[in-house]
Design an enzyme around this catalytic site. Structure first.
Site, mmCIF file in Angstrom:
data_model
loop_
_atom_site.group_PDB
_atom_site.id
_atom_site.type_symbol
_atom_site.label_atom_id
_atom_site.label_comp_id
_atom_site.label_asym_id
_atom_site.label_seq_id
_atom_site.Cartn_x
_atom_site.Cartn_y
_atom_site.Cartn_z
ATOM 1 N N HIS A 81 0.824 -1.206 0.000
ATOM 2 C CA HIS A 81 0.000 0.000 0.000
ATOM 3 C C HIS A 81 0.861 1.261 0.000
ATOM 4 O O HIS A 81 2.018 1.241 0.439
ATOM 5 C CB HIS A 81 -0.933 -0.002 1.205
ATOM 6 C CG HIS A 81 -2.038 -1.010 1.086
ATOM 7 N ND1 HIS A 81 -3.051 -1.096 1.993
ATOM 8 C CD2 HIS A 81 -2.289 -1.962 0.144
ATOM 9 C CE1 HIS A 81 -3.885 -2.055 1.641
ATOM 10 N NE2 HIS A 81 -3.430 -2.599 0.516
ATOM 11 N N GLU A 83 0.721 3.942 1.812
ATOM 12 C CA GLU A 83 1.131 4.364 3.152
ATOM 13 C C GLU A 83 2.315 3.527 3.629
ATOM 14 O O GLU A 83 3.252 4.046 4.235
ATOM 15 C CB GLU A 83 -0.028 4.193 4.154
ATOM 16 C CG GLU A 83 -1.305 4.870 3.743
ATOM 17 C CD GLU A 83 -2.256 3.971 2.962
ATOM 18 O OE1 GLU A 83 -3.467 4.058 3.212
ATOM 19 O OE2 GLU A 83 -1.790 3.183 2.107
ATOM 20 N N CYS A 109 -6.092 1.309 5.381
ATOM 21 C CA CYS A 109 -6.664 0.045 5.834
ATOM 22 C C CYS A 109 -6.160 -0.247 7.260
ATOM 23 O O CYS A 109 -5.313 0.470 7.787
ATOM 24 C CB CYS A 109 -6.257 -1.084 4.881
ATOM 25 S SG CYS A 109 -4.509 -1.566 5.029
ATOM 26 N N CYS A 112 -2.237 -0.805 7.428
ATOM 27 C CA CYS A 112 -1.524 0.476 7.355
ATOM 28 C C CYS A 112 -1.754 1.291 8.624
ATOM 29 O O CYS A 112 -0.839 1.943 9.124
ATOM 30 C CB CYS A 112 -1.978 1.271 6.130
ATOM 31 S SG CYS A 112 -1.453 0.537 4.560
#
Length: 152
Positions: A81, A83, A109, A112
């Protein structure tokens, strides 16, 4: 140019996150992230496969093949991801992101979110939500400020 033409800091950083998202190699969702401290960009990240690994745009989406719904089974994905990539870049280059702000095109999410909490990020600005209720609950419990911006 007048002072009224200048974007706010939040709009400026989110515009950059949107630009970073254009580097994404995910077939489902292009996400960009920026970690900022004292009005300075520390790191950026976008979602895609790890360095040196073939991207979904090249070989297809594992999550689509397995018919996995958005917001579920995050471990069944070739990608990292945005992040996570921004946090990894900070670690890779020895940059402290403690007390920083995250600008992300999507709400993080739960995976993260756990990294964001442990990294000491204090606030998150985002544009669009994400189907992960645990994320919101953990962010609230950790007292991380979460602000949704409107797309400019």
């Amino acid at each position: 140019m007048t002072a009224g033409d200048r974007p706010t800091w939040d709009a400026y950083f989110m515009d950059i996150a949107l630009l970073v998202a254009k580097r994404s190699t995910c077939l489902r969702r292009a996400v960009g992230a920026l970690i900022v401290k004292d009005k300075r960009i520390l790191t950026t990240g976008y979602n895609g496969a790890p360095s040196g690994i073939r991207h979904c745009v090249e070989i297809g989406c594992l999550r689509e093949t397995l018919n996995i719904a958005s917001g579920q089974r995050h471990e069944l994905c070739r990608g990292i991801h945005a992040e996570q990539n921004a946090i990894i870049q900070a670690a890779y280059h020895g940059v402290s992101i403690h007390n920083a702000t995250l600008y992300c095109t999507n709400l993080p999410c739960s995976i993260c979110t756990k990294m964001i909490i442990n990294a000491g990020i204090l606030r998150i600005y985002y544009l669009e939500g994400y189907a992960d209720e645990l994320s919101g609950a953990m962010l609230a419990e950790a007292e991380i400020e979460v602000i949704q911006l409107r797309n400019s």
